[in-house]
Design an enzyme around this catalytic site. Sequence first.
Site, short mmCIF file in Angstrom:
data_model
loop_
_atom_site.label_atom_id
_atom_site.label_comp_id
_atom_site.label_asym_id
_atom_site.label_seq_id
_atom_site.Cartn_x
_atom_site.Cartn_y
_atom_site.Cartn_z
N CYS A 31 0.83 -1.21 0.00
CA CYS A 31 0.00 0.00 0.00
C CYS A 31 0.87 1.27 0.00
O CYS A 31 1.48 1.56 -1.01
CB CYS A 31 -0.97 -0.07 1.16
SG CYS A 31 -2.47 0.86 0.85
N HIS A 44 -3.46 -5.41 1.86
CA HIS A 44 -2.91 -5.57 3.22
C HIS A 44 -3.00 -7.01 3.71
O HIS A 44 -3.92 -7.34 4.47
CB HIS A 44 -3.68 -4.67 4.19
CG HIS A 44 -3.39 -3.23 4.03
ND1 HIS A 44 -2.43 -2.57 4.77
CD2 HIS A 44 -3.92 -2.31 3.20
CE1 HIS A 44 -2.38 -1.31 4.41
NE2 HIS A 44 -3.28 -1.11 3.46
N GLU A 88 -1.38 -8.40 5.89
CA GLU A 88 -1.12 -8.48 7.34
C GLU A 88 -2.40 -8.41 8.16
O GLU A 88 -2.37 -8.69 9.36
CB GLU A 88 -0.12 -7.40 7.77
CG GLU A 88 -0.64 -5.98 7.83
CD GLU A 88 -0.79 -5.30 6.47
OE1 GLU A 88 -0.56 -5.96 5.44
OE2 GLU A 88 -1.17 -4.12 6.45
N1 GLN Z 1 -3.73 6.23 0.90
C1 GLN Z 1 -2.42 5.98 1.42
C2 GLN Z 1 -1.35 6.79 0.68
O1 GLN Z 1 -1.64 7.39 -0.31
C3 GLN Z 1 -2.08 4.51 1.37
C4 GLN Z 1 -3.09 3.73 2.15
C5 GLN Z 1 -2.54 2.58 2.92
O2 GLN Z 1 -1.32 2.39 3.04
N2 GLN Z 1 -3.43 1.84 3.52
O3 GLN Z 1 -0.26 6.84 1.12
#
Ligand code: GLN
Length: 190
Positions: free
Chosen positions: A79, A169, A171
């Site tokens: 992410c 995610h 995790e």
């Molecule tokens: N929206 C976050 C970003 O732009 C990432 C979201 C996340 O890591 N759950 O950094």
Amino acid sequence: MTVAVLAVQGDFAEHEAMLEGLGAEVFEIREKADLDRPFDGLVLPGGESTVQGKLLRELELFEPLREKILSGTPVFGTCAGLILLARRLSNDGNVYFGALPVTVRRNAYGRQLGSFYAEEEFKGIGKIPMTFIRAPYIESAGEDVDILARVDGNIVAARRGNVLGISFHPEVDGDTSVHRYFLDMVEGKR
Ligand code: GLN
């Protein structure tokens, strides 16, 4: 096998628990002195990429970690971690480590659809649960990038050499298979 987890912001604790459950030795990178300790792999957790990028610079972690990644240390970004690894962001002027030749769209699913769940194939693993939280996705990838998973046609997992980046995610799902995949990369088995 020792895995370092970037622990300046975000959900690093969940990654640590999962990696430890799989038998890895884990420690946190919070400040420059933590980099004195050798490690075989690096995890960049989800969170907020702008905050993480700012802290990485302020704490003087950015350059040494970038060197580690570019010199071949296996790295796994989820992410926000994927955003830190991307070579280009389509809706944000920042570039961080630039280690994965992909173009990533931040918050790609919009505000209302910020979080959702899917089950899809992950190349080399099979069908796995995928939880997305204000997630990015990969809009385009360089020719030498291995595309590992797609959801609704959008790329959500990709790898090139030592660099693995995913939108979701693992995790939070209790499914350890992507972490296992990464540990196999660290051990040179994948
Ligand atoms: N929206 C976050 C970003 O732009 C990432 C979201 C996340 O890591 N759950 O950094």
